[in-house]
Design a protein around this motif. Structure first.
Motif, short mmCIF file in Angstrom:
data_model
loop_
_atom_site.label_atom_id
_atom_site.label_comp_id
_atom_site.label_asym_id
_atom_site.label_seq_id
_atom_site.Cartn_x
_atom_site.Cartn_y
_atom_site.Cartn_z
N GLN A 96 0.83 -1.20 0.00
CA GLN A 96 0.00 0.00 0.00
C GLN A 96 0.87 1.26 0.00
OE1 GLN A 96 -0.39 -2.69 1.80
NE2 GLN A 96 -2.52 -3.34 1.77
N GLU A 97 1.98 1.21 0.73
CA GLU A 97 2.89 2.36 0.78
C GLU A 97 3.47 2.65 -0.60
OE1 GLU A 97 7.13 3.69 2.88
OE2 GLU A 97 6.22 1.75 3.34
N ILE A 98 3.92 1.60 -1.30
CA ILE A 98 4.46 1.77 -2.64
C ILE A 98 3.40 2.29 -3.60
CG2 ILE A 98 5.43 0.54 -4.63
CD1 ILE A 98 6.71 -1.40 -2.58
N SER A 99 2.20 1.75 -3.48
CA SER A 99 1.10 2.18 -4.35
C SER A 99 0.75 3.64 -4.12
CB SER A 99 -0.13 1.30 -4.11
OG SER A 99 0.15 -0.06 -4.40
N LEU A 100 0.79 4.08 -2.86
CA LEU A 100 0.46 5.47 -2.55
C LEU A 100 1.49 6.43 -3.15
CD1 LEU A 100 -0.82 5.15 1.12
CD2 LEU A 100 -2.15 5.75 -0.91
N ARG A 101 2.72 5.99 -3.26
CA ARG A 101 3.72 6.83 -3.93
C ARG A 101 3.36 7.01 -5.40
NH1 ARG A 101 8.24 3.41 -2.41
NH2 ARG A 101 8.57 3.57 -0.17
N ILE A 102 2.84 5.95 -6.02
CA ILE A 102 2.41 6.04 -7.41
C ILE A 102 1.18 6.93 -7.53
CG2 ILE A 102 1.54 4.70 -9.38
CD1 ILE A 102 3.20 2.33 -8.31
N LEU A 103 0.30 6.86 -6.55
CA LEU A 103 -0.96 7.62 -6.59
C LEU A 103 -0.78 9.09 -6.23
CD1 LEU A 103 -3.29 5.04 -4.82
CD2 LEU A 103 -3.42 5.71 -7.22
N ASN A 148 0.72 5.06 6.61
CA ASN A 148 0.13 5.42 5.33
C ASN A 148 -1.06 6.36 5.50
OD1 ASN A 148 1.94 3.76 3.99
ND2 ASN A 148 0.56 2.01 3.98
N THR A 149 -1.86 6.12 6.53
CA THR A 149 -3.05 6.94 6.78
C THR A 149 -2.66 8.40 7.01
OG1 THR A 149 -4.11 5.03 7.81
CG2 THR A 149 -5.09 7.18 8.24
N HIS A 155 -11.24 10.98 0.25
CA HIS A 155 -10.21 10.05 -0.22
C HIS A 155 -10.54 8.65 0.30
CE1 HIS A 155 -6.63 7.62 0.79
NE2 HIS A 155 -6.25 7.96 -0.43
N SER A 156 -10.33 7.65 -0.53
CA SER A 156 -10.48 6.27 -0.10
C SER A 156 -9.55 5.40 -0.94
CB SER A 156 -11.93 5.79 -0.23
OG SER A 156 -12.04 4.45 0.21
N SER A 157 -8.63 4.71 -0.27
CA SER A 157 -7.72 3.81 -0.97
C SER A 157 -7.78 2.42 -0.35
CB SER A 157 -6.27 4.32 -0.89
OG SER A 157 -6.10 5.50 -1.63
N PHE A 158 -7.79 1.39 -1.23
CA PHE A 158 -7.76 -0.01 -0.81
C PHE A 158 -8.93 -0.38 0.10
CE2 PHE A 158 -3.39 1.57 -1.32
CZ PHE A 158 -2.99 0.79 -2.40
N LEU A 200 -5.36 1.26 -13.17
CA LEU A 200 -3.99 1.75 -12.99
C LEU A 200 -3.11 0.60 -12.52
CD1 LEU A 200 -2.36 4.41 -13.09
CD2 LEU A 200 -2.82 4.68 -10.66
N SER A 201 -2.14 0.25 -13.36
CA SER A 201 -1.24 -0.85 -13.01
C SER A 201 -0.21 -0.38 -11.99
CB SER A 201 -0.54 -1.37 -14.26
OG SER A 201 0.43 -2.35 -13.93
N MET A 202 -0.02 -1.17 -10.95
CA MET A 202 0.99 -0.84 -9.95
C MET A 202 2.37 -1.34 -10.38
SD MET A 202 -0.37 0.92 -7.46
CE MET A 202 -1.22 1.80 -8.78
N ASP A 203 2.42 -2.55 -10.94
CA ASP A 203 3.66 -3.14 -11.45
C ASP A 203 4.82 -2.90 -10.48
OD1 ASP A 203 5.28 -4.58 -13.11
OD2 ASP A 203 5.65 -2.95 -14.52
N THR A 204 4.65 -3.33 -9.25
CA THR A 204 5.64 -3.07 -8.21
C THR A 204 6.66 -4.20 -8.14
OG1 THR A 204 4.12 -4.06 -6.62
CG2 THR A 204 4.12 -1.66 -6.80
N GLU A 205 7.91 -3.83 -8.01
CA GLU A 205 9.00 -4.79 -7.87
C GLU A 205 9.08 -5.23 -6.41
OE1 GLU A 205 11.81 -7.24 -9.35
OE2 GLU A 205 11.08 -5.62 -10.62
N MET A 206 9.15 -6.55 -6.19
CA MET A 206 9.27 -7.07 -4.83
C MET A 206 10.67 -7.68 -4.65
SD MET A 206 5.60 -9.00 -4.43
CE MET A 206 4.16 -8.38 -5.31
N LYS A 207 11.36 -7.24 -3.62
CA LYS A 207 12.69 -7.75 -3.34
C LYS A 207 12.59 -8.98 -2.46
CE LYS A 207 14.83 -3.18 -3.66
NZ LYS A 207 15.64 -2.14 -2.96
#
Length: 370
Positions: A29-36, A67-68, A150-153, A293-300
């Motif tokens: 969610q944190e990574i997605s919020l950076r994209i958003l 995140n909130t 605002h409402s996410s996830f 909206l694609s997140m396409d996040t890389e996971m380490k």
């Protein structure tokens, strides 16, 4: 689920600051919020601001954790920037954090970085905060009281599991599955879609009462790129893994088959078209942006085993309270151990499904009444 099991009475993310808490396991969610964030700031920049004594913001399905508070700061800074650019007197900022009653509001308010000077004047990025407990499928605020929502996830969560998927006499019965499956009955996916449609209509009706004319809503929630409702993307892949974990526990005699068969996950990932049609049918809001909206996040990750453990922790933070309320707390540890094992065994498929996942970004404006 049994008729006396009401989701809104038990649904919440894992509270506190433990190793399995949502606050410590919401990196996706944190990574997605950076994209958003650019979309969020842009939407506020496009709003038509008018002089007012108080600008009211609501975060629906806020949960608790960093995140909130980060989202609240982004919104407040963008609102202040807009008013400053227009040369309009700065209003007080009021942020309402809203979620179901089981949410960890204590953690949320203990984390607020809010300090108001003795003269009562708010400094940069400071706001008045309040909590509102209740379901966003119903009214939560007075009429024409909110300027920005605002409402996410959150909006993919349903008010209930569709009754027909739990009825053995129905063609929509989901049997031993716990969610929509691409190999399952199409009637199951259609039942979930109907429930989502019913819930989103209720959400829009309630918000139409609460949002001022010209007010905006910024909504992001789990969604799918394709048209087929059986293709639930990352949500479907997680449902498949959870189903395997439950099957293991049934075979081992830890959970009764009938109890497992009566449990289904209460969320649905719609397409952008399905959401757009509902918004336009309601007519209270104008679509400013509506897309997958694609997140396409890389996971380490170091190994399949590490990946399985990481995913299990993330979804335990989301699902533990719900599962414990239905099956009992004694099953949680064993269930998510098996979830981690099954996720490790299916790491490649699950990794690709989650990485290529995304959601529906819906930015809509309250229409003016004739």
């Amino acid at each position: 689920m049994s008729m006396d099991f009401k989701i809104e009475n038990v649904l919440s993310m894992n509270g506190g600051q433990t190793d399995s808490s949502y606050a410590r396991n919401s990196c996706y969610q944190e990574i997605s919020l950076r994209i958003l964030q650019p979309y969020l700031e842009e939407s506020i920049g496009q709003m038509k601001m008018v002089p007012c004594g108080r600008f009211c913001i609501a975060d629906l399905g806020c949960a608790a954790g960093p995140n909130t508070l980060h989202v609240a700061q982004i919104i407040c800074r963008a609102v202040q920037k807009k008013y400053k650019a227009l040369g309009i007197g700065m209003p007080d900022l009021q942020v309402f954090f809203s979620d179901l009653p089981c949410n960890d509001f204590n953690l949320l308010f203990q984390s607020l970085p809010l300090s108001v000077p003795p003269d009562g004047r708010l400094q940069a990025c400071h706001y008045f905060a309040a909590g509102v407990a209740g379901s966003f499928h119903n009214r939560l605020f007075p009429r024409s009281s909110l300027h920005f929502i605002h409402s996410s996830f959150s909006l993919h969560w349903l008010s209930r599991v569709p009754p027909e998927v739990e009825n053995q006499m129905s063609s929509s019965w989901n049997g031993d599955r716990v969610y929509i499956s691409k190999e399952g009955r199409v009637e199951v996916a259609e039942a979930y879609l109907r429930q989502f449609q019913e819930d989103l209509k209720s959400f829009l009706r309630a918000r139409a009462e609460e949002v001022v004319e010209g007010g905006w809503m910024f909504l992001f929630f789990s969604g799918r790129a394709g048209a087929c409702p059986r293709q639930q993307g990352g949500s479907g892949a997680v449902g498949d893994i959870l189903e395997l974990a439950f099957k293991d526990m049934v075979c081992e005699g830890v959970i009764e088959r009938a109890t497992r068969d009566s449990f289904n996950l209460p969320f649905f990932s719609p397409s952008a078209l399905e959401v757009r049609e509902l918004v336009e049918e309601d007519g209270s809001f104008l679509v400013k942006k509506m897309e997958f909206l694609s997140m396409d996040t890389e996971m380490k990750i170091q190994s399949d085993v590490d990946f399985g453990r990481m995913v299990a922790k993330q979804f335990r933070a989301i699902l533990e309270v719900l599962i414990a309320s239905y099956f009992g707390e004694h099953v949680v540890e064993s269930l998510f151990q098996r979830f981690a094992e099954r996720a490790s065994q299916n790491a490649s498929v699950l990794y690709n499904s989650l990485r290529q996942g995304g959601g529906i970004l819906a930015i809509i404006e309250r229409a003016c009444t004739p």
